[in-house]
Design an enzyme around this catalytic site. Structure first.
Site, PDB file in Angstrom:
ATOM      1  N   ASP A 279       0.848  -1.201   0.000  1.00  0.00           N
ATOM      2  CA  ASP A 279       0.000   0.000   0.000  1.00  0.00           C
ATOM      3  C   ASP A 279       0.881   1.248   0.000  1.00  0.00           C
ATOM      4  OD1 ASP A 279      -2.111  -1.713   0.347  1.00  0.00           O
ATOM      5  OD2 ASP A 279      -2.627  -1.044   2.359  1.00  0.00           O
TER       6      ASP A 279
ATOM      7  N   ARG B 279      -0.548  -0.886  -8.838  1.00  0.00           N
ATOM      8  CA  ARG B 279      -1.973  -0.626  -8.596  1.00  0.00           C
ATOM      9  C   ARG B 279      -2.134   0.888  -8.494  1.00  0.00           C
ATOM     10  NH1 ARG B 279      -3.375  -2.889  -3.208  1.00  0.00           N
ATOM     11  NH2 ARG B 279      -2.943  -0.867  -2.309  1.00  0.00           N
TER      12      ARG B 279
END
Ligand SMILES: Cc1cc2nc3c(=O)[nH]c(=O)nc-3n(C[C@H](O)[C@H](O)[C@H](O)COP(=O)(O)OP(=O)(O)OC[C@H]3O[C@@H](n4cnc5c(N)ncnc54)[C@H](O)[C@@H]3O)c2cc1C
Length: 309
Positions: free
Chosen positions: A132, A182
């Site tokens: 993340d 991502r």
């Protein structure tokens, strides 16, 4: 940034509010809209259900900014256990981790080594681990962590945020590594010198950076583009560009959060796209939940409805 969004993001870092919310049954009820439960078992059950409907999943245990190396070791061990459960149940599930959960605040080398253990184990199972991206103060260190891991593993991917002014340069510097990226818009409160204050600029950057990734994937066969967004018009535009570049429908995955745009998740799957649903679980839901409210302040009405239910 709207006043409501700024207030909610400010609230996400307020300890008093956090204590109050955690004690209130209505807040726990409202949170259930975005997570199947606090325990891992709830996430595993939801993942099995989604798998039956053809949707993959991504697991993340909530929690950030730990204080001791011992806590970070426990998070590493937790994720190793999760990988074991995923393999035992044969679930199409990967995991996504926050660097600060693995000790980035106090020890970069320790964080890399804990992630290395998780990525190694995932690799043995044929699975990928996502990193993340947290607030902008962590971007340099997170890129460093990713580069070190990417040097040793193919099965590690990184989240990049299109609201940051620096991201175009970061992406270009990463492309030679043929990275799995991502792409998300970004969820934190950032000053205007770091992030675009106007959402239209963030959306435009998403299209530009998404196109860069897609063209790179089509040309070099290296980068793996993942669209981490619920913005259907952006998804559609980038899928058209992917098709024009000759990419297969499954080459450009879409990742969405549990409980958000579920009909769209299923529709994309029916059309032949690879879709994963990110499932969060754990007790440290307050900051994460406030970021979900900030993304769409109208969600506050659901919280108010939970008070009277
Ligand atoms: C798989 C995944 C991983 C992520 N990882 C990170 C990360 O590592 N770092 C990070 O900073 N951010 C992360 N995010 C959050 C991201 O940055 C955005 O804050 C979030 O996705 C909302 O933006 P959007 O792209 O959906 O677009 P938006 O333009 O905000 O939303 C598009 C539409 O989606 C719907 N929608 C969006 N959010 C919500 C919501 N909370 N509730 C209800 N409806 C909503 C609305 O209909 C909205 O009109 C992640 C998001 C996803 C999907």
């Amino acid at each position: 940034m709207s006043i409501a969004r700024s207030l909610l993001l400010w609230g996400s870092r307020n300890r008093w509010l956090e204590r109050q919310a955690r004690q209130r049954a209505f807040a726990r009820r409202a949170v259930r809209r975005f997570m199947p439960g606090e325990e891992l078992d709830a996430a595993l059950t939801a993942a099995a259900d989604l798998a039956q409907r053809g949707l993959g999943t991504v697991f993340t245990q909530l929690g950030e900014n730990l204080a001791h190396a011992g806590e970070a070791d426990a998070v590493r061990d937790h994720y190793l256990g999760v990988l074991g459960q995923i393999a035992a149940r044969n679930l199409p599930t990967v995991i996504s981790v926050k660097p600060t959960q693995l000790g980035l605040d106090f020890d970069l080398a320790g964080c890399v080594s804990r992630m290395d253990a998780v990525v190694e184990q995932a690799g043995r199972q044929g699975s990928r681990v996502w990193i993340d991206m947290e607030d902008s103060s962590y971007v340099d260190a997170t890129l460093d962590v990713f580069r070190r891991l990417r040097g040793r593993h193919d099965n590690v991917g990184l989240c990049l945020q299109t609201y940051l002014r620096r991201t175009a340069a970061d992406l270009n510097a990463l492309l030679p590594l043929k990275p799995a990226i991502r792409l998300v818009k970004g969820a934190y409160a950032e000053p205007p010198h770091h992030a675009f204050p106007d959402k239209r600029d963030t959306d435009a950057a998403y299209l530009t950076l998404g196109t860069t990734l897609i063209e790179h994937a089509a040309r070099q066969g290296g980068a793996a583009p993942v669209l981490g967004t619920h913005d259907v018009s952006i998804i559609r535009a980038l899928q058209e560009r992917a098709a024009a570049a000759g990419l297969d429908r499954r080459a450009c995955e879409v990742h969405m959060l549990y409980g958000i745009r579920t009909a769209e998740q299923e529709r994309l799957h029916r059309e032949g796209y690879a879709v994963r649903v990110l499932i969060s679980y754990g007790r440290a839901w307050f900051r994460w939940y406030m970021r979900r409210l900030a993304e769409r302040p109208a969600n506050v009405w659901f919280v108010l409805r939970s008070v009277v239910r």
